[in-house]
Design a protein around this motif. Structure first.
Motif, PDB file in Angstrom:
ATOM      1  N   GLU A  47     -22.156  51.509  32.243  1.00  0.00           N
ATOM      2  CA  GLU A  47     -21.532  51.088  30.776  1.00  0.00           C
ATOM      3  C   GLU A  47     -19.864  51.435  31.178  1.00  0.00           C
ATOM      4  N   THR A  48     -19.756  52.290  31.909  1.00  0.00           N
ATOM      5  CA  THR A  48     -18.190  52.764  32.143  1.00  0.00           C
ATOM      6  C   THR A  48     -17.518  51.575  32.729  1.00  0.00           C
ATOM      7  N   THR A  49     -18.143  50.935  33.830  1.00  0.00           N
ATOM      8  CA  THR A  49     -17.520  49.842  34.554  1.00  0.00           C
ATOM      9  C   THR A  49     -17.461  48.749  33.589  1.00  0.00           C
ATOM     10  N   LEU A  50     -18.414  48.228  32.797  1.00  0.00           N
ATOM     11  CA  LEU A  50     -18.658  47.339  31.900  1.00  0.00           C
ATOM     12  C   LEU A  50     -17.309  47.227  30.717  1.00  0.00           C
ATOM     13  N   LEU A  51     -17.319  48.398  30.124  1.00  0.00           N
ATOM     14  CA  LEU A  51     -16.193  48.647  29.109  1.00  0.00           C
ATOM     15  C   LEU A  51     -14.887  48.423  30.026  1.00  0.00           C
ATOM     16  N   SER A  52     -14.673  49.237  30.990  1.00  0.00           N
ATOM     17  CA  SER A  52     -13.439  48.917  31.653  1.00  0.00           C
ATOM     18  C   SER A  52     -13.030  47.400  32.196  1.00  0.00           C
ATOM     19  N   ILE A  53     -14.104  46.454  32.376  1.00  0.00           N
ATOM     20  CA  ILE A  53     -13.847  45.171  32.596  1.00  0.00           C
ATOM     21  C   ILE A  53     -13.456  44.547  31.372  1.00  0.00           C
ATOM     22  N   TYR A  54     -14.223  44.876  30.490  1.00  0.00           N
ATOM     23  CA  TYR A  54     -13.852  43.909  29.048  1.00  0.00           C
ATOM     24  C   TYR A  54     -12.623  44.413  28.322  1.00  0.00           C
ATOM     25  N   GLU A  55     -12.132  45.619  28.866  1.00  0.00           N
ATOM     26  CA  GLU A  55     -10.853  46.244  28.207  1.00  0.00           C
ATOM     27  C   GLU A  55      -9.672  45.422  29.216  1.00  0.00           C
ATOM     28  N   LYS A  56      -9.755  45.321  30.486  1.00  0.00           N
ATOM     29  CA  LYS A  56      -8.766  44.477  31.307  1.00  0.00           C
ATOM     30  C   LYS A  56      -8.989  43.231  31.067  1.00  0.00           C
ATOM     31  N   HIS A  57     -10.119  42.383  30.943  1.00  0.00           N
ATOM     32  CA  HIS A  57     -10.293  41.041  31.334  1.00  0.00           C
ATOM     33  C   HIS A  57     -10.787  40.440  29.965  1.00  0.00           C
ATOM     34  N   GLY A  58     -11.282  41.003  29.231  1.00  0.00           N
ATOM     35  CA  GLY A  58     -11.949  40.213  27.916  1.00  0.00           C
ATOM     36  C   GLY A  58     -13.710  39.986  28.258  1.00  0.00           C
ATOM     37  N   VAL A  73     -15.388  36.533  34.722  1.00  0.00           N
ATOM     38  CA  VAL A  73     -14.740  36.247  33.381  1.00  0.00           C
ATOM     39  C   VAL A  73     -14.225  34.873  33.633  1.00  0.00           C
ATOM     40  N   LYS A  74     -14.366  34.008  32.796  1.00  0.00           N
ATOM     41  CA  LYS A  74     -14.124  32.653  33.007  1.00  0.00           C
ATOM     42  C   LYS A  74     -14.261  31.870  34.376  1.00  0.00           C
ATOM     43  N   GLY A  75     -15.307  32.421  34.902  1.00  0.00           N
ATOM     44  CA  GLY A  75     -15.811  31.942  36.152  1.00  0.00           C
ATOM     45  C   GLY A  75     -15.305  32.628  37.314  1.00  0.00           C
ATOM     46  N   ILE A  76     -14.464  33.559  37.222  1.00  0.00           N
ATOM     47  CA  ILE A  76     -13.638  34.350  38.225  1.00  0.00           C
ATOM     48  C   ILE A  76     -14.256  35.697  38.592  1.00  0.00           C
ATOM     49  N   LYS A  77     -14.553  36.164  39.609  1.00  0.00           N
ATOM     50  CA  LYS A  77     -15.024  37.590  40.065  1.00  0.00           C
ATOM     51  C   LYS A  77     -14.117  38.469  39.688  1.00  0.00           C
ATOM     52  N   VAL A  78     -14.324  39.557  38.892  1.00  0.00           N
ATOM     53  CA  VAL A  78     -13.306  40.447  38.402  1.00  0.00           C
ATOM     54  C   VAL A  78     -13.887  41.949  38.928  1.00  0.00           C
ATOM     55  N   GLY A  79     -15.109  41.961  39.247  1.00  0.00           N
ATOM     56  CA  GLY A  79     -15.721  43.515  39.517  1.00  0.00           C
ATOM     57  C   GLY A  79     -17.316  43.175  40.061  1.00  0.00           C
ATOM     58  N   SER A  80     -17.939  44.189  40.248  1.00  0.00           N
ATOM     59  CA  SER A  80     -19.271  44.097  40.440  1.00  0.00           C
ATOM     60  C   SER A  80     -19.993  45.335  39.761  1.00  0.00           C
TER      61      SER A  80
END
Length: 93
Positions: A47-58, A73-80
Motif C-alpha cells: 500500500e505505501t509503495t502504491l500510494l507513493s507512486i500514485y502521488e508522484k506519477h499518477g 505509468v504511461k508505459g514507463i517503469k517508475v518502481g516495483s
C-alpha cells in the motif's frame, strides 16, 4: 488509508482495479480466479509503495516483467513492488 480493490472479469482473467478514497489510482496484474485473494493481499502489503507512486506519477499499472512486479505509468517503469509484499502463487502451494 485503506485501498479498495474492484475485480472486473475479462474473458478468462480478471482486472484488479485499485481505488483509494473513492479515486481510481491504478491496476494490478491481471489475475486468474485462483490468484485474486493472493494479489489483493500483495496490494495491501504494498500500500505505501502504491500510494507513493500514485502521488508522484499518477495512475499506474503493475505488471510482471519476468523478474519483478514493475509499476509503470504511461508505459514507463517508475518502481516495483517490494519482494516482501509478494505472496506464493496458487500453484506453489
Amino acid at each position: 488509508m485503506t485501498l479498495f480493490v474492484r475485480v472486473e472479469p475479462i474473458k478468462k482473467m480478471n482486472r484488479l482495479l485499485i481505488d483509494s478514497n473513492g479515486i481510481f489510482i491504478g491496476e494490478y496484474e491481471k489475475s486468474q480466479q485462483a490468484d485474486i485473494d493472493r494479489k489483493i493481499k500483495e496490494i495491501n502489503a504494498a500500500e505505501t509503495t502504491l500510494l507513493s507512486i500514485y502521488e508522484k506519477h499518477g495512475v499506474f499499472c503493475v505488471r510482471w516483467d519476468g523478474k519483478k512486479k514493475s509499476i509503470r505509468v504511461k508505459g514507463i517503469k517508475v518502481g516495483s513492488i517490494p519482494k516482501e509484499a509478494w505472496r506464493p502463487a496458487s500453484w506453489q502451494k
